[in-house]
Design an enzyme around this catalytic site. Structure first.
Site, mmCIF file in Angstrom:
data_model
loop_
_atom_site.group_PDB
_atom_site.id
_atom_site.type_symbol
_atom_site.label_atom_id
_atom_site.label_comp_id
_atom_site.label_asym_id
_atom_site.label_seq_id
_atom_site.Cartn_x
_atom_site.Cartn_y
_atom_site.Cartn_z
ATOM 1 N N ASN A 1 -6.872 9.406 14.247
ATOM 2 C CA ASN A 1 -7.435 10.057 13.055
ATOM 3 C C ASN A 1 -6.339 10.781 12.282
ATOM 4 O O ASN A 1 -5.967 11.914 12.622
ATOM 5 C CB ASN A 1 -8.559 11.012 13.456
ATOM 6 C CG ASN A 1 -9.824 10.267 13.831
ATOM 7 O OD1 ASN A 1 -9.866 9.595 14.852
ATOM 8 N ND2 ASN A 1 -10.845 10.357 12.999
ATOM 9 N N LYS B 1 -9.752 -4.848 11.125
ATOM 10 C CA LYS B 1 -8.483 -4.381 11.680
ATOM 11 C C LYS B 1 -8.078 -5.204 12.902
ATOM 12 O O LYS B 1 -6.887 -5.487 13.095
ATOM 13 C CB LYS B 1 -8.569 -2.896 12.036
ATOM 14 C CG LYS B 1 -8.782 -1.971 10.852
ATOM 15 C CD LYS B 1 -7.745 -2.166 9.754
ATOM 16 C CE LYS B 1 -6.373 -1.652 10.141
ATOM 17 N NZ LYS B 1 -5.391 -1.771 9.007
ATOM 18 N N VAL C 1 -2.013 -7.682 -2.554
ATOM 19 C CA VAL C 1 -1.532 -8.563 -1.487
ATOM 20 C C VAL C 1 -2.306 -9.878 -1.425
ATOM 21 O O VAL C 1 -1.877 -10.826 -0.765
ATOM 22 C CB VAL C 1 -1.581 -7.867 -0.108
ATOM 23 C CG1 VAL C 1 -0.508 -6.811 0.002
ATOM 24 C CG2 VAL C 1 -2.946 -7.313 0.192
ATOM 25 N N TYR D 1 -15.197 -2.476 9.261
ATOM 26 C CA TYR D 1 -13.798 -2.068 9.147
ATOM 27 C C TYR D 1 -13.046 -2.375 10.441
ATOM 28 O O TYR D 1 -11.948 -2.933 10.429
ATOM 29 C CB TYR D 1 -13.715 -0.582 8.813
ATOM 30 C CG TYR D 1 -12.322 -0.022 8.866
ATOM 31 C CD1 TYR D 1 -11.307 -0.521 8.057
ATOM 32 C CD2 TYR D 1 -12.005 1.038 9.726
ATOM 33 C CE1 TYR D 1 -10.026 -0.005 8.107
ATOM 34 C CE2 TYR D 1 -10.726 1.562 9.779
ATOM 35 C CZ TYR D 1 -9.745 1.039 8.965
ATOM 36 O OH TYR D 1 -8.467 1.556 9.025
ATOM 37 N N PHE E 1 -2.184 7.133 0.693
ATOM 38 C CA PHE E 1 -2.018 8.357 1.475
ATOM 39 C C PHE E 1 -0.954 8.192 2.557
ATOM 40 O O PHE E 1 0.080 8.867 2.549
ATOM 41 C CB PHE E 1 -3.368 8.759 2.080
ATOM 42 C CG PHE E 1 -3.299 9.730 3.222
ATOM 43 C CD1 PHE E 1 -2.543 10.896 3.118
ATOM 44 C CD2 PHE E 1 -3.984 9.477 4.404
ATOM 45 C CE1 PHE E 1 -2.469 11.789 4.183
ATOM 46 C CE2 PHE E 1 -3.925 10.361 5.459
ATOM 47 C CZ PHE E 1 -3.161 11.520 5.354
ATOM 48 N N ALA F 1 -1.403 -1.829 3.237
ATOM 49 C CA ALA F 1 -2.448 -2.083 2.245
ATOM 50 C C ALA F 1 -3.745 -2.488 2.932
ATOM 51 O O ALA F 1 -3.787 -3.458 3.684
ATOM 52 C CB ALA F 1 -1.996 -3.181 1.282
ATOM 53 N N ALA F 2 -4.812 -1.735 2.678
ATOM 54 C CA ALA F 2 -6.109 -2.035 3.292
ATOM 55 C C ALA F 2 -7.177 -1.134 2.699
ATOM 56 O O ALA F 2 -6.884 -0.035 2.215
ATOM 57 C CB ALA F 2 -6.061 -1.831 4.810
ATOM 58 N N GLY G 1 0.812 -1.212 0.000
ATOM 59 C CA GLY G 1 0.000 0.000 0.000
ATOM 60 C C GLY G 1 0.846 1.262 0.000
ATOM 61 O O GLY G 1 0.393 2.326 0.436
#
Length: 351
Positions: free
Chosen positions: A207, A182, A55, A178, A11, A75-76, A7
């Site tokens: 955040n 995680k 992945v 989500y 961002f 990566a997610a 990933g």
């Protein structure tokens, strides 16, 4: 050290790549360029090896791991998404992808992992009742949310609660898909570490905001949603009453935490996973983030909607003392400076 960053075009991942290069590491990136985060392939930084792959693709992962000393797994699929129909994609990308990566790492003999964790594993944060001490409220009721009663009451006496800072020893209580994925990633990484004699840490990001956040996508964080609205000339839409408490941390500080974790991974005994809150320790409200962004961009004032999302929690802020003491890491970007820089930085276009 050659570090594989999964990933690494995203961002947070792209900032980690830059920080690793600055620290003197060699870097290889594996990224699927999913359209939820990428409209076009980003430029590859000088000196960085690039692999376009998923992945979940064992062959692509095996090739990307050749010669690697460690993995930063970023990566997610992120964010709360649109609705429960996203669940198969979240589980596939986040949990199946992690399982494929870890299996390939075990076979390749790569024994060092820094996992992109998340504060969402806690569900609600830490609360204290004047009568009953520290308590854990259950999920908020639809009837209360519809009536604008957003604060969770004490589960024992119904009285108001005082929110505080959660630490890494708090029980996990994921409240949405989500969050569940995680937490599953952490369990998979811990199982891998025991089976493969590996060393793993989970950096539970709070955040994250900063330059390069994707725009105009429901899978972005709240800061990106506010920034996207302002870029369109619209008032940021703030859910609930805007008083939800969060810990907003700049992406440069998150990247620095990954470098610090890698540097100290060898000091940890093999066979387990150690989680760390990556946070500032200073609570801010969601409304405060929207207000500061609006002010520094000269845009319209935020619009408090009273709307809610059932998977959201009311307050979750953290103590980062463990990361300070064990990783020698501290956040360095002040909130107002970071938000001001973010307000004027370009956003990453998404599909």
């Amino acid at each position: 050290m050659l570090v594989l960053v999964t990933g690494g075009a995203g961002f947070i991942g792209s900032h980690i790549v830059t920080a690793l290069r600055t620290a003197g590491h060699r870097v290889r990136v594996l990224d699927a360029l999913l359209p939820a985060a990428h409209r076009a392939p980003p430029p590859v930084p000088d000196g960085v090896e690039w692999r376009h792959g998923d992945v979940r693709d064992r062959a692509a992962v095996e090739e990307a791991l050749r010669g690697a000393d460690a993995v930063c797994h970023q990566a997610a699929m992120v964010g709360l998404g649109k609705d429960f129909a996203d669940a198969p994609d979240y589980v596939s990308c986040n949990d199946l992808g992690t399982a494929v990566l870890l299996a390939a790492m075990a076979d390749a003999g790569v024994r060092s992992l820094v996992l992109a964790g998340s504060m969402v594993v806690y569900g609600e944060g830490r609360y204290e009742c004047a009568r009953h001490g520290v308590v854990r409220p259950g999920p908020r009721r639809v009837a209360d949310l519809d009536a604008g009663r957003f604060e969770p009451p004490c589960p024992r006496c119904g009285e108001p609660l005082a929110p505080g800072l959660v630490d890494e020893d708090a029980p996990a209580d994921p409240r949405n898909v989500y969050a569940a994925t995680k937490l599953a990633q952490e369990h998979l990484a811990a199982a891998w570490a025991r089976a493969a004699d590996g060393r793993a840490v989970s950096l539970r990001y709070h955040n994250v905001y900063g330059p390069g956040m994707p725009r105009d996508t429901p899978y972005a964080g709240v800061a990106a949603l506010f920034r996207s609205a302002l870029a369109r000339g619209e008032a940021p839409a703030v859910f609930e009453d805007g008083r939800q408490r969060r810990d907003f941390i700049h992406v440069a500080d998150v990247a620095a935490a990954n470098v610090a974790a890698l540097a100290r991974l060898g000091d940890r005994p093999p066979g387990g996973l150690r989680p760390y809150n990556i946070a500032t320790g200073t609570p801010r409200t969601v409304g405060e983030m929207a207000t500061v962004l609006s002010a520094v961009t000269g845009g319209p004032a935020p619009r408090v909607t009273g709307a809610y999302r059932l998977g959201d929690v009311r307050h979750v802020t953290a103590s980062a003392a463990r990361a300070h003491h064990e990783l020698a890491w501290s956040p360095r970007v002040p909130f107002t400076q970071g938000v001001t820089d973010f307000a004027h930085a370009p956003q990453r276009p998404s599909a």
